[in-house]
Motif scaffolding. Sequence first.
Motif, PDB file in Angstrom:
ATOM      1  N   THR A  47       0.845  -1.181   0.000  1.00  0.00           N
ATOM      2  CA  THR A  47       0.000   0.000   0.000  1.00  0.00           C
ATOM      3  C   THR A  47       0.882   1.233   0.000  1.00  0.00           C
ATOM      4  OG1 THR A  47      -1.690  -1.181   1.218  1.00  0.00           O
ATOM      5  CG2 THR A  47      -1.815   1.227   1.238  1.00  0.00           C
ATOM      6  N   CYS A  48       0.626   2.176  -0.924  1.00  0.00           N
ATOM      7  CA  CYS A  48       1.454   3.376  -1.039  1.00  0.00           C
ATOM      8  C   CYS A  48       0.872   4.481  -0.173  1.00  0.00           C
ATOM      9  CB  CYS A  48       1.523   3.856  -2.487  1.00  0.00           C
ATOM     10  SG  CYS A  48       2.448   2.760  -3.557  1.00  0.00           S
ATOM     11  N   ASP A  49       1.719   5.214   0.546  1.00  0.00           N
ATOM     12  CA  ASP A  49       1.257   6.412   1.217  1.00  0.00           C
ATOM     13  C   ASP A  49       1.235   7.551   0.214  1.00  0.00           C
ATOM     14  OD1 ASP A  49       3.816   7.407   0.898  1.00  0.00           O
ATOM     15  OD2 ASP A  49       4.450   6.897   2.923  1.00  0.00           O
ATOM     16  N   ARG A  50       0.860   8.745   0.673  1.00  0.00           N
ATOM     17  CA  ARG A  50       0.687   9.855  -0.275  1.00  0.00           C
ATOM     18  C   ARG A  50       1.992  10.241  -0.960  1.00  0.00           C
ATOM     19  NH1 ARG A  50      -3.737  14.160   2.160  1.00  0.00           N
ATOM     20  NH2 ARG A  50      -5.476  12.687   2.247  1.00  0.00           N
ATOM     21  N   ASP A  51       3.097  10.238  -0.214  1.00  0.00           N
ATOM     22  CA  ASP A  51       4.382  10.597  -0.829  1.00  0.00           C
ATOM     23  C   ASP A  51       4.766   9.587  -1.906  1.00  0.00           C
ATOM     24  OD1 ASP A  51       4.648  12.841   0.704  1.00  0.00           O
ATOM     25  OD2 ASP A  51       5.849  11.854   2.266  1.00  0.00           O
ATOM     26  N   GLU A  52       4.515   8.305  -1.632  1.00  0.00           N
ATOM     27  CA  GLU A  52       4.840   7.272  -2.618  1.00  0.00           C
ATOM     28  C   GLU A  52       3.968   7.420  -3.866  1.00  0.00           C
ATOM     29  OE1 GLU A  52       4.217   3.925  -0.046  1.00  0.00           O
ATOM     30  OE2 GLU A  52       6.364   3.484   0.021  1.00  0.00           O
TER      31      GLU A  52
ATOM     32  N   ARG B 130      13.838   6.142  -4.428  1.00  0.00           N
ATOM     33  CA  ARG B 130      13.178   6.699  -3.256  1.00  0.00           C
ATOM     34  C   ARG B 130      12.028   5.814  -2.781  1.00  0.00           C
ATOM     35  NH1 ARG B 130      14.151  11.567  -6.155  1.00  0.00           N
ATOM     36  NH2 ARG B 130      12.049  11.528  -7.021  1.00  0.00           N
ATOM     37  N   LEU B 131      11.234   5.306  -3.732  1.00  0.00           N
ATOM     38  CA  LEU B 131      10.078   4.488  -3.363  1.00  0.00           C
ATOM     39  C   LEU B 131      10.477   3.198  -2.658  1.00  0.00           C
ATOM     40  CD1 LEU B 131       7.713   4.823  -6.445  1.00  0.00           C
ATOM     41  CD2 LEU B 131       7.090   5.274  -4.081  1.00  0.00           C
ATOM     42  N   LEU B 132      11.550   2.569  -3.115  1.00  0.00           N
ATOM     43  CA  LEU B 132      11.960   1.299  -2.546  1.00  0.00           C
ATOM     44  C   LEU B 132      13.062   1.446  -1.504  1.00  0.00           C
ATOM     45  CD1 LEU B 132      10.522   0.565  -5.332  1.00  0.00           C
ATOM     46  CD2 LEU B 132      11.719  -1.595  -5.140  1.00  0.00           C
ATOM     47  N   ASP B 133      13.332   2.709  -1.126  1.00  0.00           N
ATOM     48  CA  ASP B 133      14.261   3.017  -0.037  1.00  0.00           C
ATOM     49  C   ASP B 133      15.637   2.381  -0.261  1.00  0.00           C
ATOM     50  OD1 ASP B 133      14.927   4.266   2.336  1.00  0.00           O
ATOM     51  OD2 ASP B 133      14.408   2.526   3.570  1.00  0.00           O
ATOM     52  N   ALA B 134      16.135   2.506  -1.495  1.00  0.00           N
ATOM     53  CA  ALA B 134      17.447   1.954  -1.830  1.00  0.00           C
ATOM     54  C   ALA B 134      18.497   3.050  -1.815  1.00  0.00           C
ATOM     55  CB  ALA B 134      17.404   1.292  -3.200  1.00  0.00           C
ATOM     56  N   ARG B 135      19.738   2.669  -1.581  1.00  0.00           N
ATOM     57  CA  ARG B 135      20.823   3.652  -1.612  1.00  0.00           C
ATOM     58  C   ARG B 135      21.239   3.969  -3.042  1.00  0.00           C
ATOM     59  NH1 ARG B 135      24.197   5.620   2.142  1.00  0.00           N
ATOM     60  NH2 ARG B 135      23.420   4.135   3.693  1.00  0.00           N
ATOM     61  N   TYR B 136      21.167   2.973  -3.920  1.00  0.00           N
ATOM     62  CA  TYR B 136      21.609   3.167  -5.301  1.00  0.00           C
ATOM     63  C   TYR B 136      20.552   2.642  -6.276  1.00  0.00           C
ATOM     64  CZ  TYR B 136      26.059   3.449  -2.827  1.00  0.00           C
ATOM     65  OH  TYR B 136      27.053   3.786  -1.946  1.00  0.00           O
ATOM     66  N   ALA B 137      20.460   3.301  -7.430  1.00  0.00           N
ATOM     67  CA  ALA B 137      19.580   2.844  -8.511  1.00  0.00           C
ATOM     68  C   ALA B 137      20.252   3.161  -9.842  1.00  0.00           C
ATOM     69  CB  ALA B 137      18.213   3.520  -8.433  1.00  0.00           C
TER      70      ALA B 137
ATOM     71  N   LEU C 257       6.596  -3.515  -7.351  1.00  0.00           N
ATOM     72  CA  LEU C 257       6.624  -2.079  -7.609  1.00  0.00           C
ATOM     73  C   LEU C 257       7.689  -1.729  -8.650  1.00  0.00           C
ATOM     74  CD1 LEU C 257       5.582   0.700  -7.054  1.00  0.00           C
ATOM     75  CD2 LEU C 257       7.033   0.819  -5.016  1.00  0.00           C
ATOM     76  N   LEU C 258       8.847  -2.387  -8.581  1.00  0.00           N
ATOM     77  CA  LEU C 258       9.888  -2.120  -9.575  1.00  0.00           C
ATOM     78  C   LEU C 258       9.445  -2.585 -10.962  1.00  0.00           C
ATOM     79  CD1 LEU C 258      12.707  -0.882  -9.782  1.00  0.00           C
ATOM     80  CD2 LEU C 258      13.649  -3.193  -9.630  1.00  0.00           C
ATOM     81  N   LYS C 259       8.675  -3.654 -11.015  1.00  0.00           N
ATOM     82  CA  LYS C 259       8.150  -4.126 -12.303  1.00  0.00           C
ATOM     83  C   LYS C 259       7.229  -3.076 -12.918  1.00  0.00           C
ATOM     84  CE  LYS C 259       5.742  -8.053 -14.406  1.00  0.00           C
ATOM     85  NZ  LYS C 259       5.096  -9.378 -14.146  1.00  0.00           N
ATOM     86  N   LEU C 260       6.415  -2.410 -12.078  1.00  0.00           N
ATOM     87  CA  LEU C 260       5.532  -1.347 -12.558  1.00  0.00           C
ATOM     88  C   LEU C 260       6.342  -0.197 -13.153  1.00  0.00           C
ATOM     89  CD1 LEU C 260       2.720   0.081 -12.681  1.00  0.00           C
ATOM     90  CD2 LEU C 260       3.201   0.907 -10.366  1.00  0.00           C
ATOM     91  N   LEU C 261       7.387   0.215 -12.442  1.00  0.00           N
ATOM     92  CA  LEU C 261       8.210   1.326 -12.928  1.00  0.00           C
ATOM     93  C   LEU C 261       8.982   0.933 -14.194  1.00  0.00           C
ATOM     94  CD1 LEU C 261       9.483   2.627  -9.483  1.00  0.00           C
ATOM     95  CD2 LEU C 261       7.860   3.756 -10.999  1.00  0.00           C
ATOM     96  N   ALA C 262       9.407  -0.318 -14.268  1.00  0.00           N
ATOM     97  CA  ALA C 262      10.065  -0.788 -15.494  1.00  0.00           C
ATOM     98  C   ALA C 262       9.104  -0.749 -16.668  1.00  0.00           C
ATOM     99  CB  ALA C 262      10.606  -2.203 -15.289  1.00  0.00           C
ATOM    100  N   GLY C 263       7.818  -0.996 -16.398  1.00  0.00           N
ATOM    101  CA  GLY C 263       6.815  -0.887 -17.455  1.00  0.00           C
ATOM    102  C   GLY C 263       6.688   0.526 -17.977  1.00  0.00           C
TER     103      GLY C 263
END
Length: 374
Positions: free
Chosen positions: A3-8, A38-45, A148-154
């Motif tokens: 579930t995404c909050d408003r910022d997400e 930012r969405l997946l709280d990773a240090r690197y992308a 979620l990453l699959k959605l962004l890759a789409g």
Amino acid sequence: MPTCDRDELREVSAAVLAVTAHLSVREVLQTIVSAARRLLDARYAALGIPDGKGSFREFLADGLTDAQWRAIGPIPRQHGLLGAMLSDPSPVRSADIRTHPRFEGWPAAHPEMVDFLGMPIIDGDEILGELFLANKRSGRFEADDEELLKLLAGHAAIAIVNARLYERSRELSIVEERQRIARELHDAVTQKLFSLRLTAEAAAALVERDPARAVAELDTVRRLAADATAELKSIVVGLRPVDLAGDGLAAALAKQAELLDRVHDASVTFAAGAVPRLPAAREEAAYRVAQEALHNALRHGAPSRVAIELRRAGPGVVLTVTDDGAGFDTAAKAAGQRLGLASMRERARSAGARLHVASRPGAGTTVTLEVPGG
């Protein structure tokens, strides 16, 4: 999917809007990379698009400073896990990427990466690129993160495919423009140059035995040369690049009118109210129809005045090109072929617009194009 909050939701929305906005594909992909980190709280992308030569045409990263990026050196080649992800459509999720069988290490200045989530960017059966994250700040990458990453890759796939379609469309436009120029050179300039050559030869033959006729022929040479120069100038004006995306339709038409007014004897004017921006394909179609109408008027109609008008009509616009030239019989098939009316109608159809051409011999011509908004 979590579930995404408003910022997400704002982050996902920014990535979606970037795909539909008039941004360069690089800007869109950078937005998606940053949103993913930012969405997946990773240090690197990072996101890579292959170049078909063993390296990457685009390689974008987020989470690195400029100094770190410079220290790492050249963009990576398609080796190890980066190469494997371009041949396998399955996502890669690992608690420690260093233990993956395809891991081959990284440059000395490269930051240490442990947990890893990689997603191929896919269109149908084709792998267009790869999007991956490393070093989750809170815990490890889970199945929800993968969704979620699959959605962004789409979204990234949509941006890449759109860029390809735009490039193909631009190539087709270039081919059409070359064909138009070839027709104009053959129809007008080549014929005038041929006549000029014959007249010059006739004048040379008459110089000694009939000087008066030679002078008359030389006057004809001067007139033909002037006509050929005017035709070439007109074609060159049509070749000048136009930035519809940056300037908008009204500004592009104003520039075209200014150029034609300087080149031709006829007065060429432009008037516009506050008009809305239209989708790129519709602005392109309207501009090309205006170009064709202006060319027809100035080349075939011998007008003293040509007026271009652009006005708002609800969410769309109405473009009008009016001249006081010779006019023509709109029912005559030969005139329609000579004036490119079929091409104008096809452009109008492709943009969902309506074209109307009103003319009769001796009464000038009015070309009206109604372009919808949306």
